[in-house]
Design a protein around this motif. Structure first.
Motif, PDB file in Angstrom:
ATOM      1  N   GLN A   1      12.551  10.153   3.533  1.00  0.00           N
ATOM      2  CA  GLN A   1      12.174   9.511   4.797  1.00  0.00           C
ATOM      3  C   GLN A   1      10.923  10.163   5.390  1.00  0.00           C
ATOM      4  O   GLN A   1      10.000   9.476   5.832  1.00  0.00           O
ATOM      5  N   VAL A   2      10.886  11.500   5.379  1.00  0.00           N
ATOM      6  CA  VAL A   2       9.725  12.232   5.906  1.00  0.00           C
ATOM      7  C   VAL A   2       8.464  11.882   5.114  1.00  0.00           C
ATOM      8  O   VAL A   2       7.404  11.603   5.684  1.00  0.00           O
ATOM      9  N   GLN A   3       8.575  11.855   3.783  1.00  0.00           N
ATOM     10  CA  GLN A   3       7.405  11.565   2.933  1.00  0.00           C
ATOM     11  C   GLN A   3       6.883  10.140   3.168  1.00  0.00           C
ATOM     12  O   GLN A   3       5.670   9.924   3.252  1.00  0.00           O
ATOM     13  N   ILE A   4       7.791   9.173   3.280  1.00  0.00           N
ATOM     14  CA  ILE A   4       7.367   7.784   3.494  1.00  0.00           C
ATOM     15  C   ILE A   4       6.722   7.626   4.864  1.00  0.00           C
ATOM     16  O   ILE A   4       5.711   6.932   5.014  1.00  0.00           O
ATOM     17  N   GLN A   5       7.284   8.275   5.868  1.00  0.00           N
ATOM     18  CA  GLN A   5       6.707   8.195   7.213  1.00  0.00           C
ATOM     19  C   GLN A   5       5.299   8.792   7.252  1.00  0.00           C
ATOM     20  O   GLN A   5       4.425   8.294   7.969  1.00  0.00           O
ATOM     21  N   GLU A   6       5.075   9.845   6.474  1.00  0.00           N
ATOM     22  CA  GLU A   6       3.731  10.437   6.392  1.00  0.00           C
ATOM     23  C   GLU A   6       2.747   9.465   5.743  1.00  0.00           C
ATOM     24  O   GLU A   6       1.595   9.331   6.179  1.00  0.00           O
ATOM     25  N   ILE A   7       3.189   8.780   4.679  1.00  0.00           N
ATOM     26  CA  ILE A   7       2.328   7.781   4.014  1.00  0.00           C
ATOM     27  C   ILE A   7       1.983   6.665   4.993  1.00  0.00           C
ATOM     28  O   ILE A   7       0.829   6.235   5.092  1.00  0.00           O
TER      29      ILE A   7
ATOM     30  N   PHE B   1       0.838  -1.204   0.000  1.00  0.00           N
ATOM     31  CA  PHE B   1       0.000   0.000   0.000  1.00  0.00           C
ATOM     32  C   PHE B   1       0.872   1.254   0.000  1.00  0.00           C
ATOM     33  O   PHE B   1       0.488   2.284  -0.545  1.00  0.00           O
ATOM     34  N   ILE B   2       2.049   1.156   0.641  1.00  0.00           N
ATOM     35  CA  ILE B   2       3.000   2.278   0.608  1.00  0.00           C
ATOM     36  C   ILE B   2       3.503   2.477  -0.818  1.00  0.00           C
ATOM     37  O   ILE B   2       3.617   3.601  -1.304  1.00  0.00           O
ATOM     38  N   ILE B   3       3.796   1.357  -1.481  1.00  0.00           N
ATOM     39  CA  ILE B   3       4.253   1.429  -2.886  1.00  0.00           C
ATOM     40  C   ILE B   3       3.157   2.006  -3.764  1.00  0.00           C
ATOM     41  O   ILE B   3       3.408   2.824  -4.651  1.00  0.00           O
ATOM     42  N   GLY B   4       1.907   1.611  -3.491  1.00  0.00           N
ATOM     43  CA  GLY B   4       0.770   2.113  -4.272  1.00  0.00           C
ATOM     44  C   GLY B   4       0.521   1.283  -5.508  1.00  0.00           C
ATOM     45  O   GLY B   4       1.373   0.500  -5.945  1.00  0.00           O
TER      46      GLY B   4
ATOM     47  N   ASN C   1       2.737   5.650  -5.516  1.00  0.00           N
ATOM     48  CA  ASN C   1       3.227   6.429  -4.367  1.00  0.00           C
ATOM     49  C   ASN C   1       4.739   6.580  -4.381  1.00  0.00           C
ATOM     50  O   ASN C   1       5.271   7.690  -4.250  1.00  0.00           O
ATOM     51  N   ILE C   2       5.443   5.446  -4.533  1.00  0.00           N
ATOM     52  CA  ILE C   2       6.904   5.496  -4.555  1.00  0.00           C
ATOM     53  C   ILE C   2       7.388   6.237  -5.797  1.00  0.00           C
ATOM     54  O   ILE C   2       8.401   6.940  -5.765  1.00  0.00           O
ATOM     55  N   GLY C   3       6.646   6.070  -6.896  1.00  0.00           N
ATOM     56  CA  GLY C   3       7.020   6.758  -8.146  1.00  0.00           C
ATOM     57  C   GLY C   3       7.072   8.269  -7.971  1.00  0.00           C
ATOM     58  O   GLY C   3       7.963   8.946  -8.498  1.00  0.00           O
ATOM     59  N   ARG C   4       6.108   8.812  -7.213  1.00  0.00           N
ATOM     60  CA  ARG C   4       6.088  10.269  -6.986  1.00  0.00           C
ATOM     61  C   ARG C   4       7.331  10.714  -6.208  1.00  0.00           C
ATOM     62  O   ARG C   4       7.928  11.752  -6.516  1.00  0.00           O
ATOM     63  N   ILE C   5       7.737   9.901  -5.217  1.00  0.00           N
ATOM     64  CA  ILE C   5       8.917  10.265  -4.413  1.00  0.00           C
ATOM     65  C   ILE C   5      10.188  10.190  -5.254  1.00  0.00           C
ATOM     66  O   ILE C   5      11.022  11.097  -5.233  1.00  0.00           O
TER      67      ILE C   5
END
Length: 690
Positions: free
Chosen positions: A419-425, A376-379, A384-388
């Motif tokens: 790291q901040v963006q992933i933790q928010e997700i 779900f984090i990957i999307g 999701n990961i693509g945007r990062i």
């Protein structure tokens, strides 16, 4: 035809040193990896009647305990850096292309290959087997799993044949030893350049070996200078510029073994004066550096070593060029974290600063998240990961299957942002996502999934959840449901209800002669579809025709199975009742009369008796007419057909000769005259022939 190989002390020593040069570790006990000397392996025979020998005692070392040469199974371990890996997708490590390639190589060479993923995402490869198999496997692995480069080395044209060797054996040995592909120009090609294709390390080794072969054949002066390996970088200079300048200034050819080759020997070839000059210059550099330089050792995390080395060792060359300090790194497959800096005391400080800067230029952090949440984090499709990664392209994000960690690697500032963006997700998903696990007997799994996934896809869509049902090979009953908290609970309840229904179901076997199976199923399954539509909760299984089985299996809720069984039994009873058949012998000449004009007679009999009537073809000699259906109906049809035959049997046939010129007058317009004659005379048949 036979051949004899003569092994001399010199050739044995060369073979022994060649084995030592290989990066070989024993997969057998230490004494089995021992390589004996020539005299140990082949001690001299005793001389006859040698003085001083006692009677009954064996002479020389042949009588002593000879250490045996053990089994020739060896193991090679080597490393493929991340930047040189051909397949870098780690999401399915052990199942992707790398594993398939290794399996193919094992089958082709007979060697055993084990892959493991190092902390730096490079590949550690262990190859075990006989020496020849290991060398062939290593060459194929390098060619198929590691990105390839190419380079050329120029040696005199007349030396090419020594690189090739007798029947190409030397070239083949060299390619196996260095895991490269070496292309030598044809004799009619004026080019002296030999092209080497392979990894950077393999190319360096092959180039060095080719230059050594050429040096041995060179009729000019050859000097072999053994200097400590640690001082070679100062002689070669940053990016090999110093040794190239020495070659140009002196006119001698200087061959320094590459860093990956553990040899101290530097070979100088050329005119006598040029070799002497180059030899003196190299010795002067060596003595100067040995006198002026000192070393310091520092500990740096193993995961940071690759950033100090840099792509293809370029970062080490940068430090050497900027500070004059050589940085000695432990092998990548070693657990050592000690780095040695060698240089002049006043230059060691700036060099150490650069080493630490390079080590810290890339940051590796780990973020903790439940393993079930990873996808779900990957999307969906990696959104999701693509945007990062689009915003921070230098950050490498890795999810480890089955582990609650996510690894981020890249420039410090960018890694911190990622790291901040992933933790928010993760925080958002933990609030609005849930999961549950339920144990369901494996025998029910395929029924939960349904035909072509119909059941499970409906549940996923209806409750907005993800349902993971283990594969049969996993032998697990653990079903996992993930998604919206409310949807997870509803999906769980429905799955449990489905299982409860299936637990209450029963199985019933009907004995149906196989000859009726196709009839029950119908053309393109139309008839059995009607039955299944009538009893949708019942699964009807017919045996494969090749099994020659009469068992038709019904499975479903008890009441529905009983109803379906009664329905099918009625169909079967009708089939059996309607399968009675009679054979009626009828004279062949009467078949046309039984059929009637346009098939009128036979059609009428079929319809009125509700039977199936088959007549032999015109070309057949058979007189049998087959009637199929209910017994009473078949008998009625038989009587009708026999009545026609009896009636026809009483007919008398008379031939009257009439001149052909009168035929048209006798027939009349459109046959009206001959028809009126037949009607007036009680319906005889009049036919003519010319």
């Amino acid at each position: 035809m036979s051949s004899v190989a003569v092994l001399t002390p010199e050739s044995f020593a060369e073979h022994r040193s060649g084995l030592k040069d290989q990066e070989i570790t024993g997969c057998v006990p230490e004494d089995e990896a021992y390589i004996p000397t020539y005299l140990e392996a082949f001690p001299p025979l005793p001389e006859k009647g040698a003085p001083g020998e006692k009677a009954g005692e064996p002479a020389s070392v042949w009588g002593s305990k000879i250490r045996p040469i053990k089994a020739s199974v060896i193991t090679q371990v080597f490393h493929v850096p991340l930047e040189e890996r051909r397949y870098k997708d780690n999401s399915q490590f052990g199942e992707g292309e790398e594993a398939k390639v290794c399996l193919d190589i094992m089958q082709r060479t007979g060697a055993h290959i084990e892959l493991s993923l190092a902390k730096d995402q490079g590949l550690s490869i262990m190859v075990t087997g006989k020496l020849d198999s290991v060398m062939k496997a290593r060459k194929e692995i390098v060619a198929r799993l590691q990105t390839q480069a190419s380079a050329t080395v120029a040696i005199p044209k007349e030396h090419h044949r020594f690189v090739i060797g007798k029947n190409g054996e030397k070239l083949q040995e060299l390619e196996l030893k260095t895991a490269t592909k070496i292309a030598i120009p044809r004799p009619d090609d004026p080019s002296a350049n030999i092209r080497i294709t392979g990894t950077k390390e393999g190319i360096e080794k092959a180039r060095h070996e080719i230059l050594l072969i050429s040096a041995e054949q060179d009729k000019r002066a050859v000097e072999r200078l053994s200097l400590e390996k640690a001082f070679h970088p100062f002689i070669a200079g940053a990016y090999n510029r110093l040794v190239q300048e020495l070659s140009q200034e002196t006119g001698a050819r200087i061959s320094i073994p590459p860093p990956s080759l553990p040899k101290d020997e530097i070979v100088i070839t050329g005119e006598k004066e040029a070799v002497a000059l180059a030899l003196n210059r190299i010795r002067a550099i060596y003595e100067d550096k040995k006198r002026k330089t000192t070393t310091i050792s520092v500990e740096v995390k193993k995961s940071q070593h690759k950033y100090i080395i840099g792509p293809k060792g370029n970062t080490l060359q940068e430090i050497l060029e900027a500070t004059g300090v050589s940085v000695e790194m432990p092998p990548l497959d070693s657990s050592s974290e000690t780095i040695i800096l060698r240089g002049e005391p006043d230059k060691l400080g700036p060099a150490l600063t650069q080493v630490y800067a390079k080590a810290k230029s890339v940051m590796v952090v780990e973020v903790t998240a439940p393993a079930w949440l990873h996808r779900f984090i990957i999307g969906k499709k990696g959104q999701n990961i693509g945007r990062i990664t689009q915003q921070l392209p230098r950050v490498h994000i890795e999810f480890t299957d089955g582990e609650e960690r996510i690894s981020l690697e890249g420039p410090t500032e960018e890694v911190e942002q990622a790291q901040v963006q992933i933790q928010e997700i993760i925080k958002d998903l933990l609030v609005r996502m849930d999961y549950t696990e339920v144990i369901i007997d494996q025998r029910f799994h395929r029924h939960l999934i349904g035909k072509n996934g119909a059941n499970i896809n409906r549940i996923k869509e209806q409750y907005k959840v993800s349902v993971r049902i283990p594969q049969d090979s996993e032998r697990s009953g653990l079903v996992r449901i993930e998604g919206d908290p409310k949807g997870v609970q509803l999906a769980r309840r429905e799955l449990i209800e489905m299982v409860q229904r299936m637990e209450n179901e029963r199985t019933k076997d009907l004995i149906v002669e196989q000859k009726f199976h196709r009839t029950i199923i119908g053309q393109k399954g139309e008839k059995i579809k009607e039955v299944r539509d009538k009893f949708p909760e019942v699964i009807i299984n017919f045996p494969d025709p090749s099994q020659k089985s009469d068992i038709v299996q019904l499975r479903g809720p008890k009441n529905e199975v009983e109803k379906c069984a009664k329905f099918l039994q009625k169909i079967i009873a009708d089939l059996i009742e309607n399968s009675f058949s009679l054979s009626v012998p009828i004279f062949k000449q009467f078949h046309k009369n039984i059929i009637g004009k346009g098939g009128a007679n036979i059609k009428k009999i079929r319809e009125e008796t509700n039977t199936k009537i088959d007549l032999p073809t015109e070309n057949s000699n058979s007189e049998m007419i087959i009637i199929t259906g209910k017994k009473t109906n078949c008998e009625a049809a038989r009587e009708r057909i026999l009545a026609i035959q009896r009636e026809l049997a009483n007919i008398k046939e008379t031939e009257v000769t009439i001149p052909a010129k009168l035929h048209n007058s006798l027939i009349g317009s459109k046959g009206c005259l001959v028809r009126s004659i037949m009607e007036d005379c009680g319906g005889p048949t009049v036919s003519g022939s010319r």
